[in-house]
Design a protein around this motif. Structure first.
Motif, PDB file in Angstrom:
ATOM      1  N   THR A 269      13.985  28.913 -16.414  1.00 43.62           N
ATOM      2  CA  THR A 269      12.602  28.850 -15.965  1.00 43.62           C
ATOM      3  C   THR A 269      12.506  27.984 -14.721  1.00 43.62           C
ATOM      4  OG1 THR A 269      10.331  28.503 -16.684  1.00 43.62           O
ATOM      5  CG2 THR A 269      11.918  26.860 -17.389  1.00 43.62           C
ATOM      6  N   ILE A 315       9.460  33.441 -22.456  1.00 41.03           N
ATOM      7  CA  ILE A 315       9.483  32.740 -23.748  1.00 41.03           C
ATOM      8  C   ILE A 315       8.530  33.410 -24.743  1.00 41.03           C
ATOM      9  CG2 ILE A 315       7.722  31.003 -23.168  1.00 41.03           C
ATOM     10  CD1 ILE A 315      10.864  30.373 -25.307  1.00 41.03           C
ATOM     11  N   THR A 316       7.396  33.906 -24.260  1.00 42.46           N
ATOM     12  CA  THR A 316       6.433  34.506 -25.182  1.00 42.46           C
ATOM     13  C   THR A 316       7.060  35.701 -25.907  1.00 42.46           C
ATOM     14  OG1 THR A 316       4.718  33.789 -23.666  1.00 42.46           O
ATOM     15  CG2 THR A 316       4.054  35.355 -25.357  1.00 42.46           C
ATOM     16  N   GLU A 393      -1.670  30.893 -18.754  1.00 42.47           N
ATOM     17  CA  GLU A 393      -2.426  30.256 -17.674  1.00 42.47           C
ATOM     18  C   GLU A 393      -3.835  30.026 -18.217  1.00 42.47           C
ATOM     19  OE1 GLU A 393      -3.430  33.220 -14.654  1.00 42.47           O
ATOM     20  OE2 GLU A 393      -2.585  34.685 -16.013  1.00 42.47           O
ATOM     21  N   ASP A 416      -6.638  30.757 -27.621  1.00 45.43           N
ATOM     22  CA  ASP A 416      -6.127  30.437 -26.288  1.00 45.43           C
ATOM     23  C   ASP A 416      -4.999  29.446 -26.531  1.00 45.43           C
ATOM     24  OD1 ASP A 416      -5.614  29.268 -23.829  1.00 45.43           O
ATOM     25  OD2 ASP A 416      -7.713  29.025 -23.276  1.00 45.43           O
ATOM     26  N   THR A 417      -3.756  29.910 -26.327  1.00 47.73           N
ATOM     27  CA  THR A 417      -2.595  29.135 -26.772  1.00 47.73           C
ATOM     28  C   THR A 417      -1.910  28.457 -25.606  1.00 47.73           C
ATOM     29  OG1 THR A 417      -1.169  31.082 -26.556  1.00 47.73           O
ATOM     30  CG2 THR A 417      -2.219  30.731 -28.694  1.00 47.73           C
ATOM     31  N   TRP A 418      -1.898  27.150 -25.598  1.00 50.87           N
ATOM     32  CA  TRP A 418      -1.148  26.423 -24.562  1.00 50.87           C
ATOM     33  C   TRP A 418       0.227  26.053 -25.092  1.00 50.87           C
ATOM     34  CZ3 TRP A 418       1.484  21.864 -24.329  1.00 50.87           C
ATOM     35  CH2 TRP A 418       1.998  21.529 -23.061  1.00 50.87           C
ATOM     36  N   TRP A 419       1.218  26.423 -24.341  1.00 47.30           N
ATOM     37  CA  TRP A 419       2.592  26.020 -24.653  1.00 47.30           C
ATOM     38  C   TRP A 419       3.460  26.346 -23.461  1.00 47.30           C
ATOM     39  CZ3 TRP A 419       6.406  29.923 -26.487  1.00 47.30           C
ATOM     40  CH2 TRP A 419       5.920  31.226 -26.457  1.00 47.30           C
ATOM     41  N   GLN A 420       4.758  26.155 -23.594  1.00 48.74           N
ATOM     42  CA  GLN A 420       5.667  26.308 -22.460  1.00 48.74           C
ATOM     43  C   GLN A 420       7.015  26.825 -22.943  1.00 48.74           C
ATOM     44  OE1 GLN A 420       5.632  21.979 -21.501  1.00 48.74           O
ATOM     45  NE2 GLN A 420       4.708  22.642 -19.585  1.00 48.74           N
ATOM     46  N   THR A 421       7.797  27.322 -22.002  1.00 45.18           N
ATOM     47  CA  THR A 421       9.178  27.699 -22.318  1.00 45.18           C
ATOM     48  C   THR A 421       9.847  26.557 -23.089  1.00 45.18           C
ATOM     49  OG1 THR A 421       9.248  28.972 -20.267  1.00 45.18           O
ATOM     50  CG2 THR A 421      11.375  28.432 -21.278  1.00 45.18           C
ATOM     51  N   GLU A 422       9.567  25.347 -22.655  1.00 44.81           N
ATOM     52  CA  GLU A 422      10.236  24.180 -23.221  1.00 44.81           C
ATOM     53  C   GLU A 422       9.758  23.826 -24.628  1.00 44.81           C
ATOM     54  OE1 GLU A 422       8.829  24.481 -20.292  1.00 44.81           O
ATOM     55  OE2 GLU A 422      10.071  23.589 -18.705  1.00 44.81           O
ATOM     56  N   ASP A 506       1.597  19.562 -16.644  1.00 47.73           N
ATOM     57  CA  ASP A 506       0.251  20.100 -16.445  1.00 47.73           C
ATOM     58  C   ASP A 506      -0.742  18.952 -16.344  1.00 47.73           C
ATOM     59  OD1 ASP A 506       0.596  22.884 -16.531  1.00 47.73           O
ATOM     60  OD2 ASP A 506       0.724  22.862 -18.703  1.00 47.73           O
ATOM     61  N   ILE A 518      -6.915  22.668 -19.914  1.00 45.47           N
ATOM     62  CA  ILE A 518      -5.771  22.642 -18.996  1.00 45.47           C
ATOM     63  C   ILE A 518      -6.285  22.955 -17.597  1.00 45.47           C
ATOM     64  CG2 ILE A 518      -3.535  23.691 -18.416  1.00 45.47           C
ATOM     65  CD1 ILE A 518      -3.441  22.275 -21.111  1.00 45.47           C
ATOM     66  N   ARG A 521      -0.939  23.220 -13.124  1.00 43.39           N
ATOM     67  CA  ARG A 521       0.298  22.443 -12.969  1.00 43.39           C
ATOM     68  C   ARG A 521       0.034  21.284 -12.018  1.00 43.39           C
ATOM     69  NH1 ARG A 521       4.518  23.558 -16.394  1.00 43.39           N
ATOM     70  NH2 ARG A 521       5.632  22.269 -14.901  1.00 43.39           N
ATOM     71  N   LYS A 527       1.739  29.520 -11.103  1.00 44.87           N
ATOM     72  CA  LYS A 527       1.616  30.511 -12.156  1.00 44.87           C
ATOM     73  C   LYS A 527       1.032  31.754 -11.510  1.00 44.87           C
ATOM     74  CE  LYS A 527       2.712  29.632 -16.308  1.00 44.87           C
ATOM     75  NZ  LYS A 527       3.344  30.349 -17.200  1.00 44.87           N
ATOM     76  N   ARG A 532       5.993  32.007 -14.149  1.00 46.82           N
ATOM     77  CA  ARG A 532       6.222  30.685 -13.609  1.00 46.82           C
ATOM     78  C   ARG A 532       7.179  30.774 -12.419  1.00 46.82           C
ATOM     79  NH1 ARG A 532       7.839  26.185 -18.028  1.00 46.82           N
ATOM     80  NH2 ARG A 532       8.822  24.776 -16.555  1.00 46.82           N
TER      81      ARG A 532
HETATM   82  C1  WTA Z   1       0.638  27.346 -18.300  1.00 48.76           C
HETATM   83  C2  WTA Z   1       4.324  30.224 -21.137  1.00 48.76           C
HETATM   84  C3  WTA Z   1      -3.574  27.108 -19.590  1.00 48.76           C
HETATM   85  C4  WTA Z   1       0.820  25.856 -18.189  1.00 48.76           C
HETATM   86  C5  WTA Z   1       4.102  30.177 -22.653  1.00 48.76           C
HETATM   87  C6  WTA Z   1       2.217  25.652 -18.753  1.00 48.76           C
HETATM   88  C7  WTA Z   1      -1.353  27.624 -19.791  1.00 48.76           C
HETATM   89  C8  WTA Z   1       2.932  26.839 -18.244  1.00 48.76           C
HETATM   90  C9  WTA Z   1      -1.582  28.183 -21.064  1.00 48.76           C
HETATM   91  C10 WTA Z   1       4.147  27.222 -19.037  1.00 48.76           C
HETATM   92  C11 WTA Z   1      -2.928  28.194 -21.561  1.00 48.76           C
HETATM   93  C12 WTA Z   1       0.530  28.316 -20.609  1.00 48.76           C
HETATM   94  N1  WTA Z   1      -3.878  27.642 -20.790  1.00 48.76           N
HETATM   95  N2  WTA Z   1      -2.346  27.087 -19.073  1.00 48.76           N
HETATM   96  N3  WTA Z   1      -3.256  28.728 -22.734  1.00 48.76           N
HETATM   97  N4  WTA Z   1      -0.394  28.605 -21.543  1.00 48.76           N
HETATM   98  N5  WTA Z   1      -0.035  27.737 -19.537  1.00 48.76           N
HETATM   99  O1  WTA Z   1       6.991  28.230 -19.443  1.00 48.76           O
HETATM  100  O2  WTA Z   1       0.758  25.504 -16.839  1.00 48.76           O
HETATM  101  O3  WTA Z   1       6.062  30.448 -18.667  1.00 48.76           O
HETATM  102  O4  WTA Z   1       2.829  24.461 -18.319  1.00 48.76           O
HETATM  103  O5  WTA Z   1       5.350  29.381 -20.813  1.00 48.76           O
HETATM  104  O6  WTA Z   1       1.955  27.883 -18.304  1.00 48.76           O
HETATM  105  O7  WTA Z   1       4.669  28.439 -18.581  1.00 48.76           O
HETATM  106  P1  WTA Z   1       5.849  29.156 -19.341  1.00 48.76           P
END
Ligand code: WTA
Length: 655
Positions: A269, A315-316, A393, A416-422, A506, A518, A521, A527, A532
């Protein structure tokens, strides 16, 4: 940073309906709070209980969290398991006939596979991999279109303990090379072509191009799935057809039992420097995260038909296509094509045809479907839907309201799910039978996760003041390291000033209910359509062009894509003399970036200057460039600028 103020003023609140609460896996805020309390009372014990309840262990663990070598945390480390066993074998006695995957091809053809047959095919393919000498710990690159075979490849690697690294089919040969070399992979699983939007696009020939590049002779096997059967070169020494190694293999394959911490996969990533990061995930902790969030956030029920539209290259698609749904024994839909083919009603037609209950997609897709046909959902029967989700995003409140009213018909909560590859799985997201939701916020952390919004020194900020989002404690599904670069892992995610917190990258703020908003970044990561991209990666791609001396890339807000890529370029020679020359050069540079990284990274706009705006100490003034890209009046102090005259050049848009 602490002066970042939220400009959104969103007051609408949507509590879950009584009917939804009644059937939910977590019903009501009190139930959520009880889980949060339990996690705070005995943090390692809380996760250990969940890991015991949800995972089938070959050998149970006795230790929960080992933090003796922070931030290289270990979870359940003396436990032994196999992830593929947990996704497939455990269903063989309970629900062998249940459909695991309904695959819809680009052309609309549908193929079903049940758990028994999926298990058999994974075993056969796993045996096929073994027959080619691929073994535990080997790195295997997967470069495939969305397909049942993509899931089989990932599961087969997990079954034999090989570490997969999926590369999105839109990446170029150069990006592929970079990942092959970094991972020191021994094999690639690919397809002859991919079908998207009625078009045939090559994959194998891109692999061939990559393998001709430096360092790629580490690859000993190229396994080719025949998707389309078009013209393609075949190297008999190295290449082998998928069907030749799958057929005739036994339909059983004893799983390779691995330690809880055995790497399940590496996923590359973008970060703030030029080189993509190989995010390394564990087996048990990762699996646990995907399962818990399927239950809590997606409120998973055995009767659901689940559809996550993400590609397995992200990752999703790992967590909510290849692993989470299978570990839960779900029926899921996998789609090969694109939302706009044959028309912008494709998603809605698929929801109708497959009777989807749970639909998970990206804000960028929602925005583009509003634009291309905001009234189309009304033409389809979407009454099967009970839950909607978004990821990748921030979602703007207008798009949220449309999704809620037009797609969900006011009946379906939106997660509305916030998360990351990590992070491996959802971190901040509504539990839909508990939290009232509001358009534009991912609400509260899932039970057990503790987040904070902090200033530059790691101290918590309060009120609506923005700051950096951090996760305060280690959690099972988190990144274990950056493959081959533990120092970068530490400095990137656990910088000293953050006091041991995980730094997400973020910016965010909290509202009066403690909900997290959120804001985007706060590092040099863009994004674009939810993908990413590192500005530095695009800059170094541009600078590798022989005509380019220097480049700076910034993001600009975009109605559909969220952000678009704007590049400011300094040529080695003079600036283009006329607009025809400039246009030709822009096209060449865009294609160059497409070749270097992949079409998703192509700048939307390129502007030329004799120089870039720099401070007297030589730092590029990115904030200024962002303002210029947006066409805003420059309010910043430009007195420190070395060469103020170039600002006029950079404002010039070539049309
Ligand atoms: C952004 C995707 C707002 C954020 C799963 C994060 C979001 C980055 C959201 C990770 C959300 C992801 N609302 N921003 N629900 N979900 N982001 O690694 O900036 O492709 O740090 O993972 O996406 O992106 P990645």
């Amino acid at each position: 940073m602490s002066d970042i103020q939220s400009v959104l003023n969103e007051n609408r609140v949507f509590p879950p309906s009584d009917a939804f609460v009644k059937q939910a896996n977590v019903s009501g805020m009190a139930a959520y709070q009880a889980m949060v309390d339990a996690s705070q009372k005995d943090y390692p014990g809380y996760w250990a209980n969940l890991a015991r309840e949800n995972i089938q262990w070959k050998k149970p663990f006795t230790k929960s969290l080992n933090d003796s070598n922070a931030p290289f945390y270990k979870w359940f480390e003396d436990g032994v398991l196999n992830v593929s066993y947990n996704c497939l074998d455990k269903h063989l006695t309970t629900q062998p006939e249940k459909i695991a995957i309904k695959f819809e091809a680009d052309d609309g053809k549908v193929t079903h596979i049940n758990y028994r047959d999926l298990h058999a095919r994974v075993c056969q393919f796993a045996n096929g991999l073994k027959s080619r000498g691929i073994k535990k710990g080997d790195r295997v690159i997967i470069y495939l279109p969305m397909s049942i075979e993509a899931v089989i490849s990932m599961q087969a690697c997990a079954r034999i303990g090989a570490i997969h690294s999926v590369v999105f089919g839109g990446f170029s040969s150069k990006s592929l090379q970079e990942r092959i070399v970094d991972a020191q992979a021994v094999a690639i699983i690919t397809a002859d072509f991919q079908m998207r939007g009625g078009k045939l696009m090559p994959l194998k020939s891109i692999v061939d191009e990559a393998l001709a590049l430096e360092g790629c002779d580490v690859i000993k096997n190229v396994i080719v799935y025949k998707r389309a059967g078009g013209e393609m070169t075949f190297n008999a020494q190295r290449d082998v057809w998928w069907h030749d190694i799958e057929t005739n293999q036994a339909k059983v394959c004893e799983p390779e039992w691995v330690d809880a911490e055995h790497p399940l996969f590496i996923l590359y990533t973008s970060g703030s420097t030029g080189k993509p990061k190989g995010v390394q995930h564990s087996s048990a902790g990762y699996l646990l995260g995907t399962m818990l969030t399927m239950k809590w956030v997606f409120d998973y029920k055995a009767s659901d038909v689940f559809w996550c539209t993400a590609d397995v290259g992200w990752i999703t698609g790992h967590s909510y296509v290849a692993y989470g749904p299978l570990a839960m024994g779900a029926t899921q839909v996998i789609f090969e094509g694109i939302p706009t083919y044959p028309d912008a009603g494709r998603f809605w037609k698929m929801i109708q045809d497959h009777k989807i209950t749970t639909f998970y997609t990206a804000p960028t897709a929602i925005r583009s479907l509003i634009k291309l046909g905001g009234d189309l959902p009304a033409k389809y029967d979407l009454s099967s839907l009970r839950l909607l989700g978004t990821v990748g995003e921030p979602i703007n409140p207008e798009a949220w309201m449309w999704y809620y009213n037009v797609v969900g018909q006011g009946r379906c909560p939106i997660v509305d799910t916030w998360w990351q590859t990590e992070t491996g799985c959802h971190m901040i997201a509504p539990l839909p039978g508990a939290m009232p939701i509001k358009p534009g916020t991912c609400t509260l952390p899932i039970p057990g996760i503790q987040v904070a919004v902090v200033d530059e020194t790691g101290l918590e900020v309060d009120g609506t003041h923005g700051g950096s989002l951090v996760i305060k404690k280690p959690f099972p599904s988190q990144i274990r390291t950056i493959w081959g670069d533990p120092d970068r892992f530490v400095s990137n995610y656990f910088p000293e000033e953050m006091r041991g917190f995980y730094l997400a990258g973020d910016s965010a703020h909290r509202d009066e209910d403690g909900y997290i908003w959120i804001m985007g970044r706060n590092d040099d990561v863009l994004k674009v359509s939810g993908h990413r991209l590192g500005t530095m990666e695009i800059e170094s791609a541009l600078v590798s062009n022989p005509l380019v001396a220097e480049a700076a890339v910034v993001g600009r807000p975009h109605d559909i894509k969220g952000e678009s890529v704007v590049a400011f370029v300094v040529l080695k020679g003079a600036r283009p003399a006329d607009s025809a020359t400039a246009k030709k050069l822009i096209e060449d540079l865009r294609n160059w970036v497409g070749k270097e990284i992949g079409p998703i990274a192509k700048p939307d706009e390129i502007r030329f200057g004799e120089n870039l705006p720099k401070t007297r100490s030589g730092k590029i003034m990115r904030r200024l460039l962002r303002a210029i890209a947006k066409g805003e009046a420059i309010t910043q102090d430009v007195s420190t600028l070395e060469n103020p005259a170039i600002l006029e050049q950079l404002k010039e848009v070539i049309k």
